[in-house]
Design a protein around this motif. Structure first.
Motif, PDB file in Angstrom:
ATOM      1  N   LEU A   8      -4.451   6.529   2.117  1.00 39.38           N
ATOM      2  CA  LEU A   8      -3.988   5.149   2.044  1.00 39.38           C
ATOM      3  C   LEU A   8      -4.488   4.568   0.732  1.00 39.38           C
ATOM      4  O   LEU A   8      -5.698   4.511   0.504  1.00 39.38           O
ATOM      5  CB  LEU A   8      -4.510   4.356   3.237  1.00 39.38           C
ATOM      6  N   ILE A   9      -3.560   4.158  -0.128  1.00 40.07           N
ATOM      7  CA  ILE A   9      -3.897   3.723  -1.480  1.00 40.07           C
ATOM      8  C   ILE A   9      -3.461   2.282  -1.669  1.00 40.07           C
ATOM      9  O   ILE A   9      -2.310   1.924  -1.407  1.00 40.07           O
ATOM     10  CB  ILE A   9      -3.228   4.645  -2.512  1.00 40.07           C
ATOM     11  N   SER A  10      -4.388   1.446  -2.142  1.00 38.91           N
ATOM     12  CA  SER A  10      -4.111   0.018  -2.320  1.00 38.91           C
ATOM     13  C   SER A  10      -3.184  -0.218  -3.513  1.00 38.91           C
ATOM     14  O   SER A  10      -2.920   0.682  -4.311  1.00 38.91           O
ATOM     15  CB  SER A  10      -5.415  -0.758  -2.540  1.00 38.91           C
ATOM     16  N   SER A  11      -2.732  -1.453  -3.638  1.00 35.77           N
ATOM     17  CA  SER A  11      -1.876  -1.833  -4.769  1.00 35.77           C
ATOM     18  C   SER A  11      -2.635  -1.765  -6.092  1.00 35.77           C
ATOM     19  O   SER A  11      -2.029  -1.794  -7.158  1.00 35.77           O
ATOM     20  CB  SER A  11      -1.299  -3.228  -4.546  1.00 35.77           C
ATOM     21  N   PHE A  12      -3.967  -1.643  -6.026  1.00 43.51           N
ATOM     22  CA  PHE A  12      -4.795  -1.489  -7.227  1.00 43.51           C
ATOM     23  C   PHE A  12      -5.105  -0.022  -7.497  1.00 43.51           C
ATOM     24  O   PHE A  12      -5.989   0.303  -8.280  1.00 43.51           O
ATOM     25  CB  PHE A  12      -6.099  -2.287  -7.083  1.00 43.51           C
ATOM     26  N   ASN A  13      -4.380   0.885  -6.819  1.00 38.77           N
ATOM     27  CA  ASN A  13      -4.515   2.325  -6.970  1.00 38.77           C
ATOM     28  C   ASN A  13      -5.891   2.846  -6.535  1.00 38.77           C
ATOM     29  O   ASN A  13      -6.386   3.825  -7.066  1.00 38.77           O
ATOM     30  CB  ASN A  13      -4.176   2.778  -8.395  1.00 38.77           C
ATOM     31  N   GLN A  14      -6.498   2.165  -5.578  1.00 39.24           N
ATOM     32  CA  GLN A  14      -7.778   2.597  -5.013  1.00 39.24           C
ATOM     33  C   GLN A  14      -7.516   3.283  -3.679  1.00 39.24           C
ATOM     34  O   GLN A  14      -6.764   2.761  -2.846  1.00 39.24           O
ATOM     35  CB  GLN A  14      -8.702   1.411  -4.772  1.00 39.24           C
ATOM     36  N   THR A  15      -8.132   4.436  -3.471  1.00 41.65           N
ATOM     37  CA  THR A  15      -8.007   5.107  -2.183  1.00 41.65           C
ATOM     38  C   THR A  15      -8.877   4.375  -1.178  1.00 41.65           C
ATOM     39  O   THR A  15     -10.099   4.356  -1.283  1.00 41.65           O
ATOM     40  CB  THR A  15      -8.422   6.587  -2.285  1.00 41.65           C
ATOM     41  N   PHE A  39       0.967  -5.141   3.784  1.00 42.48           N
ATOM     42  CA  PHE A  39      -0.060  -5.795   4.574  1.00 42.48           C
ATOM     43  C   PHE A  39      -0.289  -7.208   4.079  1.00 42.48           C
ATOM     44  O   PHE A  39      -0.230  -7.459   2.868  1.00 42.48           O
ATOM     45  CB  PHE A  39      -1.394  -5.036   4.501  1.00 42.48           C
ATOM     46  N   CYS A  40      -0.571  -8.119   4.998  1.00 40.38           N
ATOM     47  CA  CYS A  40      -0.929  -9.486   4.638  1.00 40.38           C
ATOM     48  C   CYS A  40      -2.298  -9.467   3.966  1.00 40.38           C
ATOM     49  O   CYS A  40      -3.206  -8.758   4.405  1.00 40.38           O
ATOM     50  CB  CYS A  40      -0.983 -10.377   5.875  1.00 40.38           C
ATOM     51  N   ASN A  41      -2.434 -10.237   2.898  1.00 41.29           N
ATOM     52  CA  ASN A  41      -3.703 -10.327   2.177  1.00 41.29           C
ATOM     53  C   ASN A  41      -4.818 -10.813   3.089  1.00 41.29           C
ATOM     54  O   ASN A  41      -4.609 -11.670   3.948  1.00 41.29           O
ATOM     55  CB  ASN A  41      -3.582 -11.299   1.003  1.00 41.29           C
ATOM     56  N   ASP A  42      -6.010 -10.292   2.864  1.00 45.82           N
ATOM     57  CA  ASP A  42      -7.234 -10.762   3.530  1.00 45.82           C
ATOM     58  C   ASP A  42      -7.140 -10.774   5.048  1.00 45.82           C
ATOM     59  O   ASP A  42      -7.750 -11.616   5.711  1.00 45.82           O
ATOM     60  CB  ASP A  42      -7.615 -12.161   3.019  1.00 45.82           C
ATOM     61  N   THR A  43      -6.375  -9.855   5.618  1.00 50.01           N
ATOM     62  CA  THR A  43      -6.232  -9.756   7.065  1.00 50.01           C
ATOM     63  C   THR A  43      -6.469  -8.308   7.472  1.00 50.01           C
ATOM     64  O   THR A  43      -5.832  -7.403   6.930  1.00 50.01           O
ATOM     65  CB  THR A  43      -4.819 -10.195   7.509  1.00 50.01           C
ATOM     66  N   TYR A  72       0.849  -1.184   0.000  1.00 50.08           N
ATOM     67  CA  TYR A  72       0.000   0.000   0.000  1.00 50.08           C
ATOM     68  C   TYR A  72       0.891   1.242   0.000  1.00 50.08           C
ATOM     69  O   TYR A  72       1.969   1.233   0.594  1.00 50.08           O
ATOM     70  CB  TYR A  72      -0.893   0.034   1.239  1.00 50.08           C
ATOM     71  N   THR A  73       0.429   2.293  -0.649  1.00 49.19           N
ATOM     72  CA  THR A  73       1.130   3.576  -0.649  1.00 49.19           C
ATOM     73  C   THR A  73       0.417   4.508   0.305  1.00 49.19           C
ATOM     74  O   THR A  73      -0.817   4.590   0.298  1.00 49.19           O
ATOM     75  CB  THR A  73       1.141   4.189  -2.061  1.00 49.19           C
ATOM     76  N   VAL A  74       1.184   5.191   1.118  1.00 49.27           N
ATOM     77  CA  VAL A  74       0.632   6.174   2.046  1.00 49.27           C
ATOM     78  C   VAL A  74       1.150   7.537   1.597  1.00 49.27           C
ATOM     79  O   VAL A  74       2.356   7.746   1.494  1.00 49.27           O
ATOM     80  CB  VAL A  74       1.062   5.895   3.498  1.00 49.27           C
ATOM     81  N   THR A  75       0.211   8.448   1.317  1.00 48.96           N
ATOM     82  CA  THR A  75       0.572   9.802   0.921  1.00 48.96           C
ATOM     83  C   THR A  75       0.347  10.725   2.103  1.00 48.96           C
ATOM     84  O   THR A  75      -0.756  10.780   2.644  1.00 48.96           O
ATOM     85  CB  THR A  75      -0.267  10.263  -0.283  1.00 48.96           C
TER      86      THR A  75
END
Length: 124
Positions: free
Chosen positions: A99-106, A75-79, A30-33
């Motif tokens: 907080l932005i997911s690896s799929f570029n979703q906020t 982050f661990c998946n599904d946790t 995850y990316t944190v801006t």
């Protein structure tokens, strides 16, 4: 024999990213801006991410100047994980975090003037 042990020791550290609660193959990045309204960084404000009841990473302590910075958290998946705004720091109304997911979703955004230090900002 010592060379083999050293190689195994190095390999065991490389199979984990910054999140030691699961294997790298089970983690998402995850990316944190981090943003500052007045260009002075976060003025001592920090946030800590928890997963599996363990501290994964604390952010903000190195954001001491400028209007934006970014960081990554594994982050661990599904946790579920939590994002806690720690006590301390100055000018909390001047900080923003996304907080932005690896799929570029906020996944979460704390805007300027929202939230309070010493509280949970996100859990999910």
């Amino acid at each position: 024999m010592k060379k083999i042990y050293l190689i195994l020791l190095l390999f065991s550290f490389n199979i984990k990213a910054q999140n030691n609660t699961c294997d790298v193959s089970e983690q998402c990045i995850y990316t944190v801006t981090l943003e500052s309204a007045n260009g002075s960084g976060w003025n001592g404000n920090t946030m800590t991410f928890y997963q599996n009841n363990m501290v994964i990473k604390t952010i903000g302590q190195n954001f001491t100047t400028g209007s934006s910075a970014s960081d990554t958290v594994f982050f661990c998946n599904d946790t579920p994980f939590q994002m806690i705004w720690n006590e301390g720091g100055n000018d909390p109304e001047n900080i923003k975090v996304s907080l932005i997911s690896s799929f570029n979703q906020t996944i979460y955004q704390k805007n300027y003037g929202e939230g309070n230090p010493n509280s949970m900002l996100f859990s999910g």
